[in-house]
Design a protein around this motif. Structure first.
Motif, PDB file in Angstrom:
ATOM      1  N   TRP A  86      55.227  16.947  33.568  1.00 56.11           N
ATOM      2  CA  TRP A  86      56.758  17.024  33.975  1.00 56.11           C
ATOM      3  C   TRP A  86      57.165  15.647  33.408  1.00 56.11           C
ATOM      4  CZ3 TRP A  86      57.028  18.470  39.734  1.00 56.11           C
ATOM      5  CH2 TRP A  86      56.941  19.969  39.731  1.00 56.11           C
ATOM      6  N   THR A  87      56.272  14.616  33.366  1.00 56.04           N
ATOM      7  CA  THR A  87      56.683  13.295  32.894  1.00 56.04           C
ATOM      8  C   THR A  87      56.526  12.798  31.580  1.00 56.04           C
ATOM      9  OG1 THR A  87      54.634  12.546  33.770  1.00 56.04           O
ATOM     10  CG2 THR A  87      56.128  12.423  35.317  1.00 56.04           C
ATOM     11  N   GLU A  88      55.938  13.906  30.946  1.00 56.65           N
ATOM     12  CA  GLU A  88      55.574  13.501  29.526  1.00 56.65           C
ATOM     13  C   GLU A  88      57.203  13.066  28.604  1.00 56.65           C
ATOM     14  OE1 GLU A  88      54.511  16.444  26.500  1.00 56.65           O
ATOM     15  OE2 GLU A  88      52.467  15.274  26.849  1.00 56.65           O
ATOM     16  N   ASN A 140      57.145  18.382  18.219  1.00 57.41           N
ATOM     17  CA  ASN A 140      56.674  19.182  19.117  1.00 57.41           C
ATOM     18  C   ASN A 140      54.974  19.118  19.159  1.00 57.41           C
ATOM     19  OD1 ASN A 140      55.820  20.913  21.286  1.00 57.41           O
ATOM     20  ND2 ASN A 140      56.817  22.755  20.243  1.00 57.41           N
ATOM     21  N   LEU A 141      54.370  18.402  19.713  1.00 64.98           N
ATOM     22  CA  LEU A 141      53.067  17.991  19.876  1.00 64.98           C
ATOM     23  C   LEU A 141      52.197  19.121  20.498  1.00 64.98           C
ATOM     24  CD1 LEU A 141      53.033  14.080  20.382  1.00 64.98           C
ATOM     25  CD2 LEU A 141      53.004  15.626  18.316  1.00 64.98           C
ATOM     26  N   HIS A 142      52.830  19.870  21.409  1.00 68.36           N
ATOM     27  CA  HIS A 142      52.203  20.937  22.113  1.00 68.36           C
ATOM     28  C   HIS A 142      52.366  22.243  21.519  1.00 68.36           C
ATOM     29  CE1 HIS A 142      50.932  18.038  25.256  1.00 68.36           C
ATOM     30  NE2 HIS A 142      52.059  17.561  25.045  1.00 68.36           N
ATOM     31  N   HIS A 143      51.420  23.292  21.760  1.00 68.73           N
ATOM     32  CA  HIS A 143      51.690  24.717  21.021  1.00 68.73           C
ATOM     33  C   HIS A 143      50.851  25.281  22.413  1.00 68.73           C
ATOM     34  CE1 HIS A 143      52.761  23.493  17.389  1.00 68.73           C
ATOM     35  NE2 HIS A 143      51.952  22.900  17.462  1.00 68.73           N
ATOM     36  N   ASP A 185      51.135  11.125  25.262  1.00 64.87           N
ATOM     37  CA  ASP A 185      52.118   9.905  25.267  1.00 64.87           C
ATOM     38  C   ASP A 185      52.268   9.808  23.878  1.00 64.87           C
ATOM     39  OD1 ASP A 185      53.475   7.784  25.901  1.00 64.87           O
ATOM     40  OD2 ASP A 185      52.149   6.549  26.551  1.00 64.87           O
ATOM     41  N   HIS A 186      53.761  10.006  23.454  1.00 67.92           N
ATOM     42  CA  HIS A 186      54.299   9.700  22.187  1.00 67.92           C
ATOM     43  C   HIS A 186      55.491   8.958  22.361  1.00 67.92           C
ATOM     44  CE1 HIS A 186      57.236  13.273  23.020  1.00 67.92           C
ATOM     45  NE2 HIS A 186      56.003  13.739  23.474  1.00 67.92           N
ATOM     46  N   ARG A 187      55.506   7.979  23.201  1.00 62.13           N
ATOM     47  CA  ARG A 187      56.712   7.176  23.287  1.00 62.13           C
ATOM     48  C   ARG A 187      56.793   6.222  22.144  1.00 62.13           C
ATOM     49  NH1 ARG A 187      55.532   4.654  28.924  1.00 62.13           N
ATOM     50  NH2 ARG A 187      53.380   4.745  27.991  1.00 62.13           N
ATOM     51  N   HIS A 188      55.720   5.933  21.415  1.00 60.97           N
ATOM     52  CA  HIS A 188      55.467   4.759  20.359  1.00 60.97           C
ATOM     53  C   HIS A 188      55.558   5.470  19.355  1.00 60.97           C
ATOM     54  CE1 HIS A 188      55.309   1.992  23.696  1.00 60.97           C
ATOM     55  NE2 HIS A 188      54.430   2.660  24.028  1.00 60.97           N
ATOM     56  N   LEU A 189      55.521   6.862  19.104  1.00 58.95           N
ATOM     57  CA  LEU A 189      55.945   7.383  17.855  1.00 58.95           C
ATOM     58  C   LEU A 189      57.226   7.422  17.019  1.00 58.95           C
ATOM     59  CD1 LEU A 189      54.276  10.876  18.364  1.00 58.95           C
ATOM     60  CD2 LEU A 189      53.199   8.744  17.048  1.00 58.95           C
ATOM     61  N   ASP A 190      57.121   7.176  15.877  1.00 57.19           N
ATOM     62  CA  ASP A 190      58.883   7.085  15.083  1.00 57.19           C
ATOM     63  C   ASP A 190      59.407   8.360  15.177  1.00 57.19           C
ATOM     64  OD1 ASP A 190      58.028   4.524  14.166  1.00 57.19           O
ATOM     65  OD2 ASP A 190      57.180   5.316  12.282  1.00 57.19           O
ATOM     66  N   ASP A 191      58.920   9.534  15.386  1.00 56.13           N
ATOM     67  CA  ASP A 191      59.659  10.749  15.212  1.00 56.13           C
ATOM     68  C   ASP A 191      59.352  11.374  16.834  1.00 56.13           C
ATOM     69  OD1 ASP A 191      61.048  12.970  15.066  1.00 56.13           O
ATOM     70  OD2 ASP A 191      59.909  13.724  13.369  1.00 56.13           O
ATOM     71  N   THR A 192      60.104  10.956  17.620  1.00 55.91           N
ATOM     72  CA  THR A 192      59.758  11.634  19.062  1.00 55.91           C
ATOM     73  C   THR A 192      60.154  13.059  19.203  1.00 55.91           C
ATOM     74  OG1 THR A 192      61.990  10.930  20.019  1.00 55.91           O
ATOM     75  CG2 THR A 192      59.855   9.363  20.057  1.00 55.91           C
TER      76      THR A 192
END
Length: 97
Positions: A94-96, A53-56, A43-50
């Motif tokens: 899907w909802t991320e 890409n947090l996934h590899h 959940d990166h809704r509250h990050l400054d830089d949305t």
């Protein structure tokens, strides 16, 4: 093209037997989600830089196959009245946001 999202850890179990019978003589692909590397939801809704890409992992390539498909089949055994963990994890992504 028919794309089957196969969520079983048993390669020759009941879910696979049914899918093979259903898809016999069709233009299809079966994506075995148990063999794919799909990371948990972050959940990166509250990050400054949305835009980060947090996934590899394999999620994007599997999702592209789903989007390109004319028909999608979800094949999973039921565990305690729910789908397998590998299929649930893919659907959760899907909802991320």
């Amino acid at each position: 093209m028919i794309t089957c999202l196969f969520g079983s850890s048993r390669y020759n179990g009941n879910s696979k037997i049914i899918v093979d019978y259903l898809l016999d003589e069709t233009n299809h692909q079966i994506i075995n989600l148990f063999d794919k590397n799909i990371e948990k939801v972050k959940d990166h809704r509250h990050l400054d830089d949305t835009s980060l890409n947090l996934h590899h992992d394999d999620y994007s390539s599997v999702l592209k196959s789903v989007i390109d498909a004319d028909t999608i089949i979800f094949s999973t055994p039921l565990y305690w009245y729910s789908m397998s963990a590998s299929l649930k994890l893919f659907i959760d992504r899907w909802t991320e946001s």
